[in-house]
Design an enzyme around this catalytic site. Structure first.
Site, PDB file in Angstrom:
ATOM      1  N   THR A   1       0.842  -1.191   0.000  1.00  0.00           N
ATOM      2  CA  THR A   1       0.000   0.000   0.000  1.00  0.00           C
ATOM      3  C   THR A   1       0.879   1.244   0.000  1.00  0.00           C
ATOM      4  O   THR A   1       2.002   1.226   0.503  1.00  0.00           O
ATOM      5  CB  THR A   1      -0.901   0.030   1.245  1.00  0.00           C
ATOM      6  OG1 THR A   1      -0.072   0.097   2.419  1.00  0.00           O
ATOM      7  CG2 THR A   1      -1.776  -1.209   1.331  1.00  0.00           C
TER       8      THR A   1
ATOM      9  N   GLU B   1      -5.864  -4.118  -1.292  1.00  0.00           N
ATOM     10  CA  GLU B   1      -6.233  -5.358  -0.604  1.00  0.00           C
ATOM     11  C   GLU B   1      -7.257  -6.188  -1.366  1.00  0.00           C
ATOM     12  O   GLU B   1      -7.534  -7.334  -0.986  1.00  0.00           O
ATOM     13  CB  GLU B   1      -6.786  -5.036   0.794  1.00  0.00           C
ATOM     14  CG  GLU B   1      -5.787  -4.457   1.762  1.00  0.00           C
ATOM     15  CD  GLU B   1      -5.639  -2.940   1.682  1.00  0.00           C
ATOM     16  OE1 GLU B   1      -5.053  -2.352   2.607  1.00  0.00           O
ATOM     17  OE2 GLU B   1      -6.111  -2.331   0.689  1.00  0.00           O
TER      18      GLU B   1
ATOM     19  N   LYS C   1     -16.142  15.900  11.677  1.00  0.00           N
ATOM     20  CA  LYS C   1     -17.144  15.801  12.745  1.00  0.00           C
ATOM     21  C   LYS C   1     -17.337  17.170  13.365  1.00  0.00           C
ATOM     22  O   LYS C   1     -16.509  17.642  14.137  1.00  0.00           O
ATOM     23  CB  LYS C   1     -16.747  14.777  13.802  1.00  0.00           C
ATOM     24  CG  LYS C   1     -17.895  14.416  14.735  1.00  0.00           C
ATOM     25  CD  LYS C   1     -17.564  13.219  15.600  1.00  0.00           C
ATOM     26  CE  LYS C   1     -18.794  12.768  16.386  1.00  0.00           C
ATOM     27  NZ  LYS C   1     -18.505  11.579  17.233  1.00  0.00           N
TER      28      LYS C   1
ATOM     29  N   TRP D   1     -21.624  14.259  11.267  1.00  0.00           N
ATOM     30  CA  TRP D   1     -20.644  13.973  10.227  1.00  0.00           C
ATOM     31  C   TRP D   1     -20.897  14.824   8.978  1.00  0.00           C
ATOM     32  O   TRP D   1     -22.018  15.023   8.561  1.00  0.00           O
ATOM     33  CB  TRP D   1     -20.698  12.502   9.829  1.00  0.00           C
ATOM     34  CG  TRP D   1     -20.258  11.547  10.903  1.00  0.00           C
ATOM     35  CD1 TRP D   1     -21.021  10.617  11.528  1.00  0.00           C
ATOM     36  CD2 TRP D   1     -18.952  11.418  11.453  1.00  0.00           C
ATOM     37  NE1 TRP D   1     -20.266   9.915  12.441  1.00  0.00           N
ATOM     38  CE2 TRP D   1     -18.990  10.384  12.412  1.00  0.00           C
ATOM     39  CE3 TRP D   1     -17.730  12.088  11.236  1.00  0.00           C
ATOM     40  CZ2 TRP D   1     -17.879  10.001  13.152  1.00  0.00           C
ATOM     41  CZ3 TRP D   1     -16.620  11.701  11.977  1.00  0.00           C
ATOM     42  CH2 TRP D   1     -16.703  10.669  12.914  1.00  0.00           C
TER      43      TRP D   1
END
Length: 538
Positions: free
Chosen positions: A181, A326, A434, A439
């Site tokens: 990654t 992944e 937040k 959110w």
């Protein structure tokens, strides 16, 4: 039924028995190289033979540090088909990460592009397991280098056996590839791809409701071959007999457009920044892109305005896809269901701008604090995945337990899902803002800002605020930078009817460019660190 092994040899063998006349076009430092799949097969066997002569054994990790070209394609098959593991290394990573990756993987040999030699020369003294460097060049005489020992790619190929026979003993669960990654925090994490996983992932790319790749296609992977196997396109293209066009070292938007026109490319794949730059270049170049049946976009969310531009202005279908290192990487593709063709223009493009429907072969659930979310397009949760091409652990990394548990890969991506099953990314969990306990999706704000006619790129982050905990702060690159003085109020006014008042960013900062990671994603962490005291005044 027979327990038939699903290995890359089957992909390679099919290309040799059925598609020997099909072409691979490769841009190199010295020009355009052309050869057939028959030539590719002979050279690939020679490379496997040459590597065996150097002492490479099944299970050994062999690294590549290279652009998209025919040498890299040969390594894609020569290494795993002899039982070794292809480790593609991201050439754009920081030097410390490249050192970590090569040492952590314990690579024995490293294939290096001639143009990338200076990068490896800087770190050669820190590499603990590399036994030799193979320089990818078509020159007989090797370029000057401090690397030792070095081998010329074409030189070792001449010593290889074009009749070399791949082993029949490779198990389908054996590792075929390794990719790390591009870490935004901490060290990169390695993901191992099995022969079986790549085989089934390649099969999924040919499905009509995903990318529909076929022998009739001419495929150009702009996404680098060092990044998640160029989204699996080189493997699938060899298997299906598709002509391949490999754009070579550091291609510019103009070069890419030229190759698409000259080689009559039918499908090309890249990240949103590539397609944004290509769109701008096309306005001046006016290349003939009439053969393109699709551009595939992934890596990060594409704004609706970009999708509309390709389809309405250029007449090119735009496939929005989603995946991760992944997941090999394909997870979803945004293709309308048949009855959605009758929906309104706005409804269609709202759907097309989502990440799309789960591809056949995988399982997914989206889980919030109270369990799986409702399919209402509003309730947010984290995407969890499992399937034959989804990883189950990181390679020799104790951080496995952070992302893999209960049989599922926990992606860290926050999404909603509508009643039709279309998934829409809301944010990375770490990038949600937040504010006052609620959110705010930075991604929604970014995509809307990029629909403004004078916005080239936009990035939104959450920064500390003394009253609300966090507030959104927007960063914008304008198409005409001279207009910035009067554009701040205009941009905020542009957002106002589209979002609740408390979603609107508290300020807009104009930049010449937004910092990006090695794979083209916004470096939000860097911006957060730089502007963490913006609203607190510290």
């Amino acid at each position: 039924m027979e327990n038939y092994p699903l290995t890359l040899r089957a992909l390679f063998d099919r290309s040799q028995s059925l598609f020997g006349k099909k072409e691979v076009v490769s841009r190199t430092n010295s020009g355009i190289s052309r050869y057939t799949y028959a030539d590719f097969g002979r050279r690939t066997r020679q490379l496997s033979s040459a590597l065996q002569g150097l002492g490479v054994k099944p299970g050994d990790r062999i690294a590549t540090f290279a652009w998209n070209h025919h040498w890299h394609l040969e390594a894609y098959f020569a290494i795993p088909c002899m039982g070794a593991v292809l480790h593609t290394v991201n050439i754009r990573l920081p030097l410390e990460h490249i050192v970590y990756i090569l040492n952590h993987a314990q690579d024995r040999f490293l294939f290096v592009d001639e143009t990338l030699l200076p990068v490896i020369e800087k770190i050669q003294d820190q590499l603990t397991t590399i036994e030799g460097y193979i320089i990818m060049t078509d020159r007989q005489e090797l370029p000057p280098t401090s690397l030792q020992p070095v081998y010329g790619y074409e030189n070792i190929l001449n010593d290889g056996d074009p009749q070399y026979m791949f082993s029949d003993d490779i198990h389908e669960s054996a590792p075929a590839g390794l990719c790390y990654t591009s870490a935004t925090t901490g060290k990169p994490k390695g993901v191992v791809y099995s022969h079986r996983g790549i085989y089934l992932h390649s099969l999924s790319i040919g499905l009509a409701d995903t990318l529909g790749l076929s022998e009739r296609d001419t495929v150009m992977p702009i996404v680098p071959m060092f990044h998640v196997n160029a989204w699996g396109l080189p493997f699938a293209s060899v298997w299906f007999g598709s002509k391949q066009v490999l754009p070579g070292p550091a291609p510019t938007p103009g070069i890419l457009l030229g190759l698409m026109a000259d080689e009559q490319v039918t499908i090309a794949a890249g990240v949103p920044t590539v397609w944004t730059a290509a769109l701008k270049a096309q306005e001046a170049k006016q290349a003939d892109l009439s053969t393109l049946r699709a551009v595939v976009c992934g890596g990060s969310a594409a704004p609706r305005s970009l999708i509309e531009s390709y389809e309405q202005r250029l007449g090119i279908p735009f496939y929005h896809a989603y995946g991760m290192t992944e997941t090999c990487p394909l997870v979803t593709v945004a293709r309308l269901k048949s009855y959605q063709d009758a929906a309104s223009y706005d409804e269609q493009y709202t759907t097309r701008a989502t990440q799309g429907l789960l591809v056949p072969g995988l399982e997914m659930k989206i889980v919030g604090p109270r369990g799986e979310v409702a399919w209402d397009g509003h309730e947010m949760g984290e995407i969890l995945l499992r399937g034959p091409w989804v990883a189950t652990a990181y390679y020799q990394d104790e951080r496995t337990q952070e992302s893999f548990h209960d049989g599922w890969f926990h992606s860290g991506d926050i999404a909603v899902i509508d009643q039709e099953g279309f998934v829409k990314l809301v944010d990375r969990a770490k990038d949600l803002v937040k504010s006052g306990g609620e959110w705010i999706s930075s991604l929604d704000l970014e995509n809307t800002l990029m629909a403004h006619p004078n916005v080239f790129e936009a990035c939104v982050i959450g920064v500390p605020h003394p009253k609300w905990g966090e507030r959104p702060l927007a960063f914008v690159v304008l198409k005409d930078f001279a207009l910035q003085a009067g554009d701040k109020a205009d941009l905020l006014h542009f957002l106002t009817p589209k979002f609740a008042k408390w979603w609107i960013p508290d300020d807009v900062i104009f930049l010449q460019e937004i910092p990006r990671s090695s794979v083209g994603k916004f470096m939000k962490r860097e911006l957060r660190e730089q502007y963490q005291t913006y609203f607190t005044g510290d």
